[in-house]
Structure formats: C-alpha cells, structure tokens
Design an enzyme around this catalytic site. Structure first.
Site, PDB file in Angstrom:
ATOM      1  N   ARG A 135       1.983  -4.860   6.342  1.00  0.00           N
ATOM      2  CA  ARG A 135       1.286  -3.821   5.569  1.00  0.00           C
ATOM      3  C   ARG A 135       2.129  -2.555   5.593  1.00  0.00           C
ATOM      4  O   ARG A 135       2.573  -2.107   6.645  1.00  0.00           O
ATOM      5  CB  ARG A 135      -0.104  -3.532   6.130  1.00  0.00           C
ATOM      6  CG  ARG A 135      -0.817  -2.475   5.274  1.00  0.00           C
ATOM      7  CD  ARG A 135      -2.284  -2.380   5.535  1.00  0.00           C
ATOM      8  NE  ARG A 135      -2.897  -1.461   4.571  1.00  0.00           N
ATOM      9  CZ  ARG A 135      -4.165  -1.465   4.234  1.00  0.00           C
ATOM     10  NH1 ARG A 135      -4.969  -2.350   4.755  1.00  0.00           N
ATOM     11  NH2 ARG A 135      -4.644  -0.593   3.364  1.00  0.00           N
TER      12      ARG A 135
ATOM     13  N   HIS B 153       2.783   3.384  -8.957  1.00  0.00           N
ATOM     14  CA  HIS B 153       2.604   1.944  -9.210  1.00  0.00           C
ATOM     15  C   HIS B 153       3.841   1.363  -9.891  1.00  0.00           C
ATOM     16  O   HIS B 153       4.274   0.260  -9.583  1.00  0.00           O
ATOM     17  CB  HIS B 153       1.352   1.702 -10.066  1.00  0.00           C
ATOM     18  CG  HIS B 153       0.075   2.087  -9.378  1.00  0.00           C
ATOM     19  ND1 HIS B 153      -0.188   1.744  -8.066  1.00  0.00           N
ATOM     20  CD2 HIS B 153      -1.005   2.791  -9.800  1.00  0.00           C
ATOM     21  CE1 HIS B 153      -1.383   2.223  -7.714  1.00  0.00           C
ATOM     22  NE2 HIS B 153      -1.898   2.868  -8.753  1.00  0.00           N
TER      23      HIS B 153
ATOM     24  N   ASN C 227       1.355   3.386  -2.972  1.00  0.00           N
ATOM     25  CA  ASN C 227       1.900   3.837  -4.260  1.00  0.00           C
ATOM     26  C   ASN C 227       1.372   5.221  -4.643  1.00  0.00           C
ATOM     27  O   ASN C 227       2.123   6.086  -5.112  1.00  0.00           O
ATOM     28  CB  ASN C 227       1.516   2.868  -5.383  1.00  0.00           C
ATOM     29  CG  ASN C 227       2.189   1.520  -5.248  1.00  0.00           C
ATOM     30  OD1 ASN C 227       3.095   1.355  -4.424  1.00  0.00           O
ATOM     31  ND2 ASN C 227       1.753   0.558  -6.043  1.00  0.00           N
TER      32      ASN C 227
ATOM     33  N   ASP D  88       0.828  -1.202   0.000  1.00  0.00           N
ATOM     34  CA  ASP D  88       0.000   0.000   0.000  1.00  0.00           C
ATOM     35  C   ASP D  88       0.867   1.259   0.000  1.00  0.00           C
ATOM     36  O   ASP D  88       1.961   1.271   0.561  1.00  0.00           O
ATOM     37  CB  ASP D  88      -0.893  -0.018   1.253  1.00  0.00           C
ATOM     38  CG  ASP D  88      -2.098   0.904   1.099  1.00  0.00           C
ATOM     39  OD1 ASP D  88      -2.324   1.397  -0.013  1.00  0.00           O
ATOM     40  OD2 ASP D  88      -2.792   1.112   2.099  1.00  0.00           O
TER      41      ASP D  88
ATOM     42  N   LEU E  94      10.965 -20.508  -3.899  1.00  0.00           N
ATOM     43  CA  LEU E  94       9.938 -19.638  -3.308  1.00  0.00           C
ATOM     44  C   LEU E  94       8.560 -19.856  -3.941  1.00  0.00           C
ATOM     45  O   LEU E  94       8.430 -19.895  -5.162  1.00  0.00           O
ATOM     46  CB  LEU E  94      10.354 -18.167  -3.507  1.00  0.00           C
ATOM     47  CG  LEU E  94       9.325 -17.100  -3.113  1.00  0.00           C
ATOM     48  CD1 LEU E  94       9.144 -17.057  -1.598  1.00  0.00           C
ATOM     49  CD2 LEU E  94       9.754 -15.724  -3.633  1.00  0.00           C
TER      50      LEU E  94
ATOM     51  N   TRP F  32     -11.764  -2.493  -8.057  1.00  0.00           N
ATOM     52  CA  TRP F  32     -12.503  -2.244  -9.302  1.00  0.00           C
ATOM     53  C   TRP F  32     -13.265  -0.923  -9.233  1.00  0.00           C
ATOM     54  O   TRP F  32     -13.708  -0.396 -10.247  1.00  0.00           O
ATOM     55  CB  TRP F  32     -13.493  -3.383  -9.604  1.00  0.00           C
ATOM     56  CG  TRP F  32     -12.833  -4.692  -9.935  1.00  0.00           C
ATOM     57  CD1 TRP F  32     -12.858  -5.825  -9.185  1.00  0.00           C
ATOM     58  CD2 TRP F  32     -12.070  -5.024 -11.115  1.00  0.00           C
ATOM     59  NE1 TRP F  32     -12.146  -6.829  -9.799  1.00  0.00           N
ATOM     60  CE2 TRP F  32     -11.662  -6.367 -10.981  1.00  0.00           C
ATOM     61  CE3 TRP F  32     -11.678  -4.310 -12.259  1.00  0.00           C
ATOM     62  CZ2 TRP F  32     -10.880  -7.016 -11.951  1.00  0.00           C
ATOM     63  CZ3 TRP F  32     -10.900  -4.955 -13.229  1.00  0.00           C
ATOM     64  CH2 TRP F  32     -10.516  -6.285 -13.067  1.00  0.00           C
TER      65      TRP F  32
ATOM     66  N   ARG G  66     -11.994   1.863  -8.514  1.00  0.00           N
ATOM     67  CA  ARG G  66     -11.118   2.989  -8.895  1.00  0.00           C
ATOM     68  C   ARG G  66     -11.457   3.476 -10.300  1.00  0.00           C
ATOM     69  O   ARG G  66     -12.099   2.755 -11.071  1.00  0.00           O
ATOM     70  CB  ARG G  66      -9.656   2.528  -8.829  1.00  0.00           C
ATOM     71  CG  ARG G  66      -9.237   2.228  -7.403  1.00  0.00           C
ATOM     72  CD  ARG G  66      -7.743   2.076  -7.279  1.00  0.00           C
ATOM     73  NE  ARG G  66      -7.417   1.862  -5.874  1.00  0.00           N
ATOM     74  CZ  ARG G  66      -6.199   1.937  -5.365  1.00  0.00           C
ATOM     75  NH1 ARG G  66      -5.171   2.213  -6.136  1.00  0.00           N
ATOM     76  NH2 ARG G  66      -6.000   1.737  -4.081  1.00  0.00           N
TER      77      ARG G  66
HETATM   78  C1  IPE Z   1      -0.968   0.360  -4.222  1.00  0.00           C
HETATM   79  O1  IPE Z   1      -1.153   1.476  -3.446  1.00  0.00           O
HETATM   80  C2  IPE Z   1      -1.908  -0.766  -3.988  1.00  0.00           C
HETATM   81  C3  IPE Z   1      -2.821  -1.064  -5.132  1.00  0.00           C
HETATM   82  C4  IPE Z   1      -4.120  -1.176  -4.945  1.00  0.00           C
HETATM   83  C5  IPE Z   1      -2.305  -1.323  -6.456  1.00  0.00           C
HETATM   84  P1  IPE Z   1      -2.414   2.445  -3.557  1.00  0.00           P
HETATM   85  O2  IPE Z   1      -2.754   2.663  -4.991  1.00  0.00           O
HETATM   86  O3  IPE Z   1      -3.516   1.922  -2.707  1.00  0.00           O
HETATM   87  O4  IPE Z   1      -1.801   3.777  -2.941  1.00  0.00           O
HETATM   88  P2  IPE Z   1      -2.481   4.829  -1.959  1.00  0.00           P
HETATM   89  O5  IPE Z   1      -3.112   4.049  -0.822  1.00  0.00           O
HETATM   90  O6  IPE Z   1      -3.493   5.589  -2.760  1.00  0.00           O
HETATM   91  O7  IPE Z   1      -1.350   5.674  -1.499  1.00  0.00           O
HETATM   92 MG    MG Z   2      -4.123   2.259  -0.767  1.00  0.00          MG
END
Ligand code: IPE
Ligand code: MG
Length: 221
Positions: free
Chosen positions: A164, A19, A4, A2, A113, A51, A53
């Site tokens: 996290r 991202h 990005n 979380d 892995l 989804w 977003r």
């Molecule tokens: C990346 O972080 C996680 C994904 C869902 C790809 P976010 O896109 O949730 O970043 P923030 O929370 O808006 O900073």
């Molecule tokens: Mg996020």
C-alpha cells in the site's frame, strides 16, 4: 494505489491530475512486474466505497479507466499479459463492461503476467455475495475451498505480498479473505511517485520475511 489526490493537492493541481499521473506509475509497475516475472499482480483501482466520491471525480476516474483499457490493450496483449477484472460490474457503464469483456477474452490464453484490476471491488460484499450464492445453490457444510471458489478471485492464488502506498497502513476492504497470510509492505510514497525502484524494494523486503503460516518452520515461497 493510494495517494493520487494528495499528490495533486501538494502541487496545487486538481485531483484528476493526480489520477492521470497515477496511471503513468501503474504502467511502469505493470512493465516491471512482467520483467521480473511476477506471476500475479492485482491492482486496487476503485472500491465499492469510492462510489461515495463526488460525481465529477467518479466520471474522471471512469474516463481514465476507459482510456487505459483502450490505449493499453494492444500493448498488454503483445506482452502476453492476461487481464482480469474483479468486482461488481452492475454499476459500471455498459461501454466499460463491454471493453472489459473484450480485453478479458482477447487475453484469456496469454501465459505471461496475470494482471487483475479490482474495480467496484469490496471484500466484505464479495464474501456476502459468495455466501448468498452458496445458499442459493443449496450447499451445506461448506469448507474453505468451497467458499474460495465463490469469490471473484476463484482462479487466482492468494497474494504473497500486499503493497500500500501513501503512508496509510490499513487494508480498506481489500481481499480480506485472501490476505489471511499475506505479507504487508507500506510505502510512504504517493502512488504517482511510486517507482519500479520502490516496487523492487518491496519485493526485496518480502524476500527477507520469515513466513511460517502459523507453524514454527520457515516456508519457502
Ligand atoms: C487513488 O488515490 C486511489 C483511487 C481511489 C483511484 P486517492 O484518490 O485515494 O488519493 P488520496 O488518498 O485522496 O490522496
Ligand atoms: Mg485514498
């Protein structure tokens, strides 16, 4: 993984830049996990709720996923990584589904892995789907182990440690059933800033935890 978007925002960059940078962090963590002989690493890449977003961000995320799967497969295979994808596949585009199936079968016999990517994954939906399939199969009087076999994670163990990033301290519909006795580590670093050193720190913290699983004696992992 979380943070990005916030990483990008704080640099006045588009969210996609975050991202992209996040993928670099991911590659480094996958490499580190292999080095220190982590057996299972599961990455929450895209939730059922993601989804919601804007379409343009979803498109960007899917393009990056496509790129990651295409450009990393050979390297993952070379490093003996077994890749699995958990989640609902119906909403993904067909070329991505095909890519996933290809990588999964190509790496199926690898013994290094176990890398799992959670994609279109939601834990409540996973449990509901399991229950519906149990009913459909005519099973009654089920126990925990039966339900577990109906989950996406039927062939991977419950996580010992959940990490996290980005300072958020919640589980966000991730592996709710499977995390019953997981240890949690919250890092303030945004995912693009998450380094191998931070990963090591999380594992160090995990090692110092006293796990009793509801009993009174420590249980060694
Ligand atoms: C990346 O972080 C996680 C994904 C869902 C790809 P976010 O896109 O949730 O970043 P923030 O929370 O808006 O900073
Ligand atoms: Mg996020």
């Amino acid at each position: 993984m979380d943070g990005n978007g916030r990483w990008a925002k704080s640099r006045k960059l588009p969210r996609t830049a975050g991202h992209k940078k996040g993928i670099e962090a991911t590659k480094a963590i996958v490499k580190r996990a292999g080095e220190i002989k982590v057996e299972y690493l599961t990455l929450y890449a895209f939730s059922t709720e993601n989804w919601n977003r804007p379409e343009s961000e979803i498109d960007d995320l899917m393009s990056l996923l496509r790129f990651y799967l295409k450009s990393e497969t050979a390297e993952l295979h070379k490093n003996d990584v077994r890749l699995r994808v958990i989640g609902f596949r119906e909403k993904l585009s067909q070329d991505i589904i095909t890519l996933i199936e290809k990588v999964e079968s190509m790496t199926a016999n690898n013994t290094g892995l176990n890398l799992t990517i959670a994609l279109d994954y939601g834990s409540r939906q996973e449990i509901v789907s399991a229950v519906n399939r149990i009913i459909h199969d005519g099973k009654t009087d089920i126990d925990e182990s039966v339900l577990s076999t109906y989950l996406f994670t039927h062939d991977i163990p419950d996580p010992d440690l959940l990490i996290r990033s980005s300072g958020e301290q919640r589980i966000s519909n991730f592996l709710l059933w499977q995390c019953a006795y997981s240890e949690f580590f919250f890092s303030d670093l945004m995912w693009p800033d998450f380094t191998s050193e931070e990963f090591d720190k999380a594992i160090e913290a995990f090692r110092a935890r006293d796990r009793r699983f509801g009993g009174i004696e420590s249980v060694q992992a």
